[in-house]
Design a protein around this motif. Structure first.
Motif, short mmCIF file in Angstrom:
data_model
loop_
_atom_site.label_atom_id
_atom_site.label_comp_id
_atom_site.label_asym_id
_atom_site.label_seq_id
_atom_site.Cartn_x
_atom_site.Cartn_y
_atom_site.Cartn_z
N ASP B 275 33.98 29.81 56.58
CA ASP B 275 33.48 30.70 55.54
C ASP B 275 34.23 30.35 54.26
N VAL B 276 33.52 30.31 53.16
CA VAL B 276 34.15 29.85 51.93
C VAL B 276 34.10 30.95 50.87
N VAL B 277 35.19 31.10 50.12
CA VAL B 277 35.18 32.02 48.98
C VAL B 277 35.44 31.23 47.71
N VAL B 278 34.74 31.63 46.67
CA VAL B 278 34.91 31.00 45.36
C VAL B 278 35.19 32.13 44.38
N PHE B 279 36.31 32.04 43.69
CA PHE B 279 36.63 33.09 42.71
C PHE B 279 36.61 32.49 41.32
N LEU B 280 35.84 33.10 40.43
CA LEU B 280 35.79 32.62 39.06
C LEU B 280 35.65 33.81 38.09
N GLU B 281 36.01 33.57 36.85
CA GLU B 281 36.10 34.69 35.90
C GLU B 281 35.33 34.38 34.62
N LEU B 332 42.11 41.63 39.10
CA LEU B 332 41.40 42.61 38.30
C LEU B 332 42.36 43.35 37.36
N VAL B 333 43.59 43.44 37.78
CA VAL B 333 44.59 44.14 36.97
C VAL B 333 45.37 43.14 36.13
N ASN B 334 45.74 42.08 36.79
CA ASN B 334 46.61 41.10 36.15
C ASN B 334 45.77 40.03 35.45
N ARG B 335 45.50 40.25 34.17
CA ARG B 335 44.71 39.27 33.40
C ARG B 335 45.57 38.72 32.28
N PRO B 336 45.40 37.46 31.98
CA PRO B 336 46.16 36.89 30.85
C PRO B 336 45.81 37.64 29.57
N HIS B 376 34.80 26.63 32.79
CA HIS B 376 35.27 27.67 33.70
C HIS B 376 36.09 27.01 34.80
N HIS B 377 36.96 27.79 35.35
CA HIS B 377 37.74 27.30 36.48
C HIS B 377 37.53 28.24 37.65
N ALA B 378 37.36 27.65 38.83
CA ALA B 378 37.15 28.48 40.01
C ALA B 378 38.11 28.04 41.11
N PHE B 379 38.58 29.01 41.85
CA PHE B 379 39.44 28.68 42.98
C PHE B 379 38.61 28.81 44.25
N VAL B 380 38.71 27.80 45.10
CA VAL B 380 37.91 27.77 46.34
C VAL B 380 38.85 27.74 47.54
N SER B 381 38.55 28.61 48.48
CA SER B 381 39.36 28.63 49.70
C SER B 381 38.47 28.99 50.88
N HIS B 382 38.94 28.69 52.07
CA HIS B 382 38.22 29.18 53.25
C HIS B 382 38.67 30.62 53.49
N ARG B 400 43.86 30.37 33.89
CA ARG B 400 43.07 31.59 33.71
C ARG B 400 43.01 31.97 32.24
N GLN B 401 41.87 32.49 31.86
CA GLN B 401 41.64 32.85 30.46
C GLN B 401 41.66 34.38 30.30
N PRO B 402 41.96 34.85 29.11
CA PRO B 402 41.93 36.30 28.89
C PRO B 402 40.52 36.84 29.11
N VAL B 403 40.46 38.14 29.36
CA VAL B 403 39.18 38.77 29.66
C VAL B 403 38.26 38.71 28.43
N LYS B 404 36.99 38.48 28.70
CA LYS B 404 35.99 38.47 27.61
C LYS B 404 34.99 39.57 27.89
N SER B 405 34.66 40.31 26.87
CA SER B 405 33.75 41.42 27.09
C SER B 405 32.37 40.91 27.49
N GLY B 406 31.70 41.69 28.32
CA GLY B 406 30.36 41.32 28.75
C GLY B 406 30.33 40.25 29.83
#
Lengths: 190, 419
Positions: B275-281, B332-336, B376-382, B400-406
């Protein structure tokens, strides 16, 4: 084999990780064959075998050396497989007989006989179905006895239960298997 | 009809675990009982059938995978201490048990003794007198004082055994006092049985192979626009092949993938279920929908690897916990923090380095030109992932980049279909 295993274990404890790779290569097939019969699924069997090796590595220094490495490894694998089966007990599974797993006939000359493959597949299916219906506790003793040829004493040590429990589990397992196979044969005749 | 003992003898005979006396018993049984002979033959044949099952061999060499996993876990054979130091010595436990037994024994002796025993009366009274008590507990009747109080008196045990009350477990969440109109409270339910109001966030289910249709795409975009984070679940029978399709679509969207090394090793072996997870922001809802559209189109046109349903919902508490396990931080809490614009003193000259960088940027080299879309950068893990910090993860966290609205934080999951 045991002396070589001990040497590899010693190398491994001394920091040579590759030595453990050699241990894996030595025992993976035998372990997989048993585990496959316990979990009845190629993917799960692979996972259980892999996890067992990793657990064995992490506990390697607790291996006393008074038993064979395979027996010790086998104990880890059986417990992992049983707990997996318990978790998945509610799931209905279709036996993976068309998987990419190689089937090696016991007698190579038999394999060349026309219809052998089909007969073997049917026979395996019957046994699969019957084994699948046994509880993990009953199935494991049958597999240990018939596939590994283990004695009551070894099985009791591996499973951590008294010899009397092994005897009675095996007794019930044999009778239950007989009943299941008989039912299957009766249905096939209809 | 065979007796249970005879049946046991027969199965033990098949096991080859009979002693000489039992073997003689079996021989006698077989001689006199046709039923026993038939059953034994059947049991022996069953055993033979099991023994003749084909040998299974591992389809892949596991040594490489096992060593990779060991390397990733950075684990060493554990050193097991020979003796565990106990913080609570055994003698203390024995002493405590003896004290409790003594107290219980004494209490039970006093309770079951005849009421008129003066010795007990005096002792008990003496004990009672030592305890602080309210005026209500004193016996003011002219009759002789009772040596033992009736069962059910809450103060009785105080005189004999001092029972320390355990502190009441603190409730996880304090419940406000019930309103007058609260039916449950009015019916006498205590706070422990009070029901809590739970808001359930229902997931949105879309069809991956139908996302090329405008109505489905816009409905999903609308839904995503209302979220700050999204868990997007895709199901597949073949995790590795399905991820490969997703990977291509992500890369086409200028997403740089930082794949955990162990995951890479697992993905190279399609026999292993993964099973694979991909996290991107900082993903715009419409970008995410376009990405899914592309995956859906390729899957629809070619050999389908996905099951078809896309389940979308806001990241839940347990998703955040999984992400914390995966990344080592709560993303979700810890953003640059956004880079603050520095004030420019127009009286000072630009350093040469800055001037070179500005020229390079205007030529489209080096630093991206203003207005251009950043990668964009995404982290991929099983999944479930091992708790380790690979260089790929470190790199991803650095980028990681700072949060962008929308925009959304997205957790994409390619999960095996369970039949």
């Amino acid at each position: 084999m045991s002396a070589d295993d001990n040497r590899l274990i010693a190398d491994c404890l001394a920091g040579d990780t590759k030595a453990f790779g050699e241990l894996v290569r030595r025992h993976q097939d035998r372990l997989y064959n048993t585990v496959f019969r316990l979990v009845e699924n190629a993917e799960d069997a692979l996972d259980v075998v892999q996890e067992s090796f990793i657990n064995a590595y992490q506990s390697l220094d607790s291996f006393k050396g008074d038993a064979q490495f395979f027996t010790w490894l086998y104990r880890i694998a059986v417990n992992t497989a049983i707990s997996l089966k318990r978790k998945k007990r509610v799931l209905l599974r279709i036996p993976d007989l068309q998987g990419q797993i190689s089937i090696e006939p016991i007698d190579p000359s038999e394999a060349s006989r026309p219809g052998y493959a089909l007969e073997q597949a049917e026979e395996e299916q019957k046994l699969h179905r019957a084994l699948e219906r046994l509880s993990p506790e009953h199935r494991v003793v049958l597999v240990m006895k018939e596939l590994e040829g283990q004695k009551y004493e070894d099985m009791a040590e591996t499973l951590g239960v008294p010899i009397g429990t092994i005897r009675s589990r095996l007794h019930r397992a044999r009778l239950e298997l007989r009943e299941l196979l008989e039912r299957d044969e009766t249905e096939a005749r209809r | 009809m065979l007796t249970p003992h005879e049946l046991e003898l027969l199965t033990a005979h098949v096991d080859g675990e009979l002693n000489s006396a039992q073997r003689r018993q079996v021989a006698a049984l077989l001689e006199r009982s046709g039923e026993a002979r038939t059953l034994l033959t059947q049991l022996q044949r069953d055993a033979e059938r099991l023994r003749s099952l084909s040998r299974r061999t591992v389809p892949i060499d596991l040594s490489e995978t096992v060593l990779a996993e060991i390397g990733q876990l950075a684990c060493q054979p554990r050193v097991v201490p020979l003796r565990r130091t106990t913080k609570f010595p055994l003698w203390r436990g024995v002493a405590a048990a003896a004290a409790v037994l003594f107290a219980v024994g004494l209490g039970s002796f006093l309770l079951n003794s005849p009421k008129g025993d003066p010795t007990i009366a005096n002792n008990t009274q003496a004990s009672i007198d030592k305890q602080p008590e309210s005026g209500n507990d004193r016996d003011t009747s002219p009759l002789p004082r009772k040596t033992l109080e009736p069962l059910g008196n809450p103060n009785r045990d105080k005189a004999i055994v001092k029972v320390e009350q355990l502190p009441t477990p603190r409730p996880v969440q304090t419940t406000p006092p019930p309103n007058q109109g609260d039916i449950l409270a009015a019916n006498g339910h205590d706070s422990a049985t009070k029901l809590e109001k739970v808001e359930v966030d229902l997931p949105t289910i879309a069809r991956l192979h139908e996302l090329h249709q405008e109505e489905h795409a816009s409905a999903l975009t609308d839904r995503l626009s209302k979220l700050r984070s999204a868990r997007v679940e895709l199901t597949s029978r073949e995790g590795a092949k399905a991820f490969e399709r997703l990977r291509k679509a992500l890369e086409a969207k200028q997403v740089t993938l930082h794949v955990d090394p162990l995951t890479q090793a697992r993905l190279k072996k399609p026999q292993q279920k993964t099973d694979v997870v991909v996290f991107l922001e900082n993903v715009k809802p419409e970008t995410l929908v376009e990405l899914l559209q592309q995956v859906g189109n390729e899957d629809r046109m070619g050999d389908p690897h996905f099951e078809g349903a896309v389940v979308v919902k806001e990241l839940a508490r347990w998703d955040r916990k999984d992400l914390m396990d995966l990344l080592g931080i709560d993303p979700l809490v810890n953003r640059p923090s956004p880079i603050r614009k520095q004030g420019v003193d127009i009286r000072r000259e630009f350093p040469e380095q800055t001037a070179r960088e500005v020229v390079a940027a205007l030529d489209g080299k080096g630093v991206p030109r203003p207005g251009s879309e950043p990668r964009h950068h995404a982290f991929v893990s099983h999944f479930p992932a091992t708790k380790n910090r690979s260089t790929e993860l470190t790199r991803f966290l650095e980028l990681r980049q700072p949060v962008k609205s929308g925009t959304l934080q997205v957790l994409l999951l390619v999960i095996r279909h369970v039949s």
